[in-house]
Design a protein around this motif. Sequence first.
Motif, PDB file in Angstrom:
ATOM      1  N   PRO A 109     -12.840   7.254  -4.572  1.00 10.36           N
ATOM      2  CA  PRO A 109     -13.530   5.741  -3.252  1.00 10.36           C
ATOM      3  C   PRO A 109     -14.933   6.742  -2.676  1.00 10.36           C
ATOM      4  O   PRO A 109     -15.604   5.336  -2.157  1.00 10.36           O
ATOM      5  CB  PRO A 109     -12.439   5.699  -3.263  1.00 10.36           C
ATOM      6  CG  PRO A 109     -11.546   5.977  -3.652  1.00 10.36           C
ATOM      7  CD  PRO A 109     -12.001   7.803  -4.431  1.00 10.36           C
ATOM      8  N   GLU A 144      -7.932   6.877  -9.142  1.00  6.39           N
ATOM      9  CA  GLU A 144      -7.803   6.170  -8.451  1.00  6.39           C
ATOM     10  C   GLU A 144      -8.102   4.704  -8.579  1.00  6.39           C
ATOM     11  O   GLU A 144      -8.990   4.102  -7.945  1.00  6.39           O
ATOM     12  CB  GLU A 144      -8.203   6.808  -7.199  1.00  6.39           C
ATOM     13  CG  GLU A 144      -6.785   7.662  -7.113  1.00  6.39           C
ATOM     14  CD  GLU A 144      -7.538   8.611  -5.998  1.00  6.39           C
ATOM     15  OE1 GLU A 144      -6.479   9.167  -5.202  1.00  6.39           O
ATOM     16  OE2 GLU A 144      -8.990   8.514  -5.600  1.00  6.39           O
ATOM     17  N   ILE A 145      -7.965   3.557  -9.253  1.00  7.12           N
ATOM     18  CA  ILE A 145      -8.339   2.812  -9.642  1.00  7.12           C
ATOM     19  C   ILE A 145      -8.811   1.490  -9.128  1.00  7.12           C
ATOM     20  O   ILE A 145      -8.933   0.625  -8.240  1.00  7.12           O
ATOM     21  CB  ILE A 145      -7.780   1.338 -11.144  1.00  7.12           C
ATOM     22  CG1 ILE A 145      -8.852   2.598 -12.133  1.00  7.12           C
ATOM     23  CG2 ILE A 145      -8.197   0.762 -11.523  1.00  7.12           C
ATOM     24  CD1 ILE A 145      -7.413   2.500 -14.080  1.00  7.12           C
ATOM     25  N   GLY A 146      -7.477   0.994  -7.634  1.00  8.14           N
ATOM     26  CA  GLY A 146      -6.968   0.890  -6.852  1.00  8.14           C
ATOM     27  C   GLY A 146      -7.936   1.094  -5.896  1.00  8.14           C
ATOM     28  O   GLY A 146      -8.852   0.199  -5.274  1.00  8.14           O
ATOM     29  N   LEU A 147      -8.400   2.363  -5.375  1.00 10.47           N
ATOM     30  CA  LEU A 147      -8.852   2.505  -4.741  1.00 10.47           C
ATOM     31  C   LEU A 147     -10.251   2.338  -5.022  1.00 10.47           C
ATOM     32  O   LEU A 147     -11.162   2.191  -3.948  1.00 10.47           O
ATOM     33  CB  LEU A 147      -8.202   4.129  -3.536  1.00 10.47           C
ATOM     34  CG  LEU A 147      -7.080   4.283  -3.268  1.00 10.47           C
ATOM     35  CD1 LEU A 147      -6.540   5.524  -2.860  1.00 10.47           C
ATOM     36  CD2 LEU A 147      -6.985   3.456  -2.273  1.00 10.47           C
ATOM     37  N   GLU A 150     -11.224  -1.020  -4.378  1.00 12.39           N
ATOM     38  CA  GLU A 150     -11.725  -1.506  -2.918  1.00 12.39           C
ATOM     39  C   GLU A 150     -12.837  -1.204  -2.296  1.00 12.39           C
ATOM     40  O   GLU A 150     -13.139  -1.786  -1.626  1.00 12.39           O
ATOM     41  CB  GLU A 150      -9.894  -0.970  -2.383  1.00 12.39           C
ATOM     42  CG  GLU A 150      -9.095  -1.909  -2.477  1.00 12.39           C
ATOM     43  CD  GLU A 150      -7.899  -1.568  -1.361  1.00 12.39           C
ATOM     44  OE1 GLU A 150      -7.363  -2.353  -1.399  1.00 12.39           O
ATOM     45  OE2 GLU A 150      -7.953  -0.640  -0.398  1.00 12.39           O
TER      46      GLU A 150
ATOM     47  N   PRO B 242      -2.803   7.024 -10.614  1.00 13.54           N
ATOM     48  CA  PRO B 242      -3.462   8.446 -10.390  1.00 13.54           C
ATOM     49  C   PRO B 242      -2.856   9.590  -9.241  1.00 13.54           C
ATOM     50  O   PRO B 242      -3.673  10.349  -9.417  1.00 13.54           O
ATOM     51  CB  PRO B 242      -4.758   6.984 -10.380  1.00 13.54           C
ATOM     52  CG  PRO B 242      -4.292   6.390  -9.703  1.00 13.54           C
ATOM     53  CD  PRO B 242      -3.387   5.968 -10.708  1.00 13.54           C
ATOM     54  N   SER B 243      -2.524   8.898  -8.461  1.00 14.66           N
ATOM     55  CA  SER B 243      -2.632   9.693  -7.299  1.00 14.66           C
ATOM     56  C   SER B 243      -0.907   9.573  -6.098  1.00 14.66           C
ATOM     57  O   SER B 243      -1.325   8.185  -6.397  1.00 14.66           O
ATOM     58  CB  SER B 243      -3.956  10.059  -6.483  1.00 14.66           C
ATOM     59  OG  SER B 243      -4.668   9.097  -5.507  1.00 14.66           O
ATOM     60  N   GLU B 246      -2.898   6.865  -3.738  1.00 15.96           N
ATOM     61  CA  GLU B 246      -2.998   5.574  -4.286  1.00 15.96           C
ATOM     62  C   GLU B 246      -1.642   4.579  -4.742  1.00 15.96           C
ATOM     63  O   GLU B 246      -2.152   3.643  -3.688  1.00 15.96           O
ATOM     64  CB  GLU B 246      -3.670   5.313  -5.719  1.00 15.96           C
ATOM     65  CG  GLU B 246      -3.657   4.266  -6.425  1.00 15.96           C
ATOM     66  CD  GLU B 246      -5.589   3.665  -7.543  1.00 15.96           C
ATOM     67  OE1 GLU B 246      -6.328   4.095  -6.539  1.00 15.96           O
ATOM     68  OE2 GLU B 246      -5.256   3.182  -7.952  1.00 15.96           O
ATOM     69  N   PHE B 250      -0.500   0.704  -3.014  1.00 14.22           N
ATOM     70  CA  PHE B 250      -0.327  -0.297  -3.237  1.00 14.22           C
ATOM     71  C   PHE B 250       1.890  -0.555  -3.254  1.00 14.22           C
ATOM     72  O   PHE B 250       1.518  -1.455  -3.056  1.00 14.22           O
ATOM     73  CB  PHE B 250      -1.255  -0.017  -4.636  1.00 14.22           C
ATOM     74  CG  PHE B 250      -2.710  -0.153  -4.454  1.00 14.22           C
ATOM     75  CD1 PHE B 250      -3.340  -1.697  -3.868  1.00 14.22           C
ATOM     76  CD2 PHE B 250      -3.124   0.977  -4.622  1.00 14.22           C
ATOM     77  CE1 PHE B 250      -4.603  -1.466  -3.703  1.00 14.22           C
ATOM     78  CE2 PHE B 250      -4.371   0.749  -4.690  1.00 14.22           C
ATOM     79  CZ  PHE B 250      -5.227  -0.140  -4.332  1.00 14.22           C
TER      80      PHE B 250
END
Lengths: 431, 315
Positions: A109, A144-147, A150, B242-243, B246, B250
């Motif tokens: 990110p 970290e696709i979500g972060l 964002e 992934p980690s 993360e 969420f």
Amino acid sequence: MSSRRIAFRNVRLVDPASGLDVKGGLLVENGRIADIGPRLFNDAEPNDPEVIDARGLVLAPGLIDACVHTGEPGAEHRETLASASHAAAAGGVTTMIVMPATDPVIDEPSLVDFILRRAAATAKVRVLPMAALTRGRAGETMTEIGLLKEAGAVAFTDAGRTVANARVLRRAMAYAATFDALIAAHAEDPELTAGAAATESEFATRLGLPAGPAMAEALIVARDIALVELTGVRYHFAQISTRAALELVVAAKSRGLPITCGVAAHHLTLNELDVGAYYTFRKVSPPLRSEADRAAMAEGVASGAIDLIVSSHEPQGADTKRQPFAAAAAGTVGLETLLPVALTPYHDGRATLATMLATLTSSPAKLLGLPGGTLAKGAPADLVLFDDGEPFVVASEELHSRARNTAFEGRKFQGHARMTFVGGECVFKRS
Amino acid sequence: MTAPFAQPLLKSGHLLGIEGLSPDEVTALLDLADVYVSQNRAADKKTALLRGRTLINLFFEASTRTQSSFELAGKRLGADVMNMAVKTSSVSKGETLIDTATTLNAMRPDILVVRHQDAGAAELLSRKLSCSVINAGDGAHEHPTQALLDALTIRRRLGGFENRIIAICGDILHSRVARSNLRLLAMMGARVRLVAPRTLLPADADRFGVEVMTDMREGLKDADIVMMLRLQLERMGGAFIPSPREYFRFWGLDREKLSWAKPGALVMHPGPMNRGVEIASDIADDVEISLISEQVEMGVAARMAVLDALSRGIA
């Protein structure tokens, strides 16, 4: 963002998003499109400080190039975000989607944030990053696709690399689907094309080049489509180059799968024979294909089966290109030639101007969820003004990018950007 | 303390899973467990119900919590309890599960409590042994006593299950706890939601009469109970998520996410917890909202109820 008013009159307005193709006027105010219409400024001179009477020219949404490599970070001697943005502006490209294949790879990110800040500070056009799908583009563990989303990543891609391991890809797809994230994929079986510099064919055999079979593309496209069916992720084949792959994509779309595809401008206009006498500036990835495949690509954009045209701008230097063909790096610069090269099917009488411009404006905007790519009232005033019939010859010394490795040197095209606007601000004017 | 019933309470003579139990059987087990909660809170916690009976704990996977809970439950009912140490036995020398079963059978146990890494192991043993078998967790299949102790905890707090919203969050894919819980809670009339990233949701989870969601805000809306599952360390490194950071961002339960649930919502976790991964420490430790310690207490009572119920068929 400019607070100035700019009035365009007597211009051919082409807005693929709405299907509009009409003579008229357009008003820019506060960086946005304030008004547009066939009768605007028809009768009276607009009483604005800046009036652009553009008789005979086309005014269209600024182009969104969904595949741009720069050298920043890591190879700034070849291209920076700033130098690429000069080339973009000169080519009518108002949004560059930059690839994560940098050093370091954009897989954190904080690195997405770095690109956005550097671009805001140095680039003349809008810059939006894609982030890597797997860490280090190594194809092993998902990012970290979500972060990253964002932080501002517009899509996820291993840029030029295929995720070989179907289990890794399946999980990355399922995880991306959780966030409704878009994956952009490079489709070439890495084992079948290991060490390949060209497409297997009589021509490659004559040249004695290490080559990979064209079906290495369709093989991966078929695998990935099956995995999309399993996971439901939105999936974009960043640049296909063969009829076999296109037919698979068309069939998948007709089944209602959330699949799209793009093609690089050079695959529309060049074929394997253009490599000529080991001309390394025409070494690209995937490699140039047969004439039948090239024709299928041109047909595909004209019919709408192919969603986007990208430049796949990839700066290389003498160090990487002045090499024997097999050892030379792949890639061509393309930001400045994207518009005229993409207009080739239009000039060949195969497609309307609006159809071809859709692949560069409304389609990428829709795919990536961007507000631009349209002349609608209220949209950002990202615009390109060009003469669709103006002929010119590509000359590398006239390019604005730091890297000059164009595959189109000496080629003749029509349709050169005259002026480019980003948020109502003129970022390029051809003298 | 409790008078023996004429009828065996568990028809099958084993407790292999929640699947196959009737709502009446579950209710009877919970009623019985309520009695043992009181007994466990008295000074004298011991009865002679299982006097002379032998209970063997056979744990192929290490579990301090479940194994000691069964051991205590057996001892409080007066049984002789033996813990088989699998790591030092011939099982780890390559003996098959069937051979182990045959050997154990010859020792004439009355109840075998088994935990195994493979789904179906308890079922297999129940067919080869002449004693009652209790499944203490088989692969990603079932962990029925965990579901019973969770149900006991919920029923004592909420008074029942009908139309209560229970959000089970986290690694559903690998979780036998989730599978047993969703079966039991859905059977008892609760509205069960599964909330997880798609990589941690099993195929066709929506076929179990539950709602399946990926977004915590949506999944926790109006929830009476938020049940967090453990995310195993080996699954955090990029294969499924992934980690840890993360995941926590969420799906980890913190104050903000909990505020999306019904006011006064209660939090459960089967343990052991990964603080800062699936649950924030301040929530886990907040006795006003966390039922985590209560679950452990209910575990002993629920297991005593199961042993009691099975013993009625043994005699």
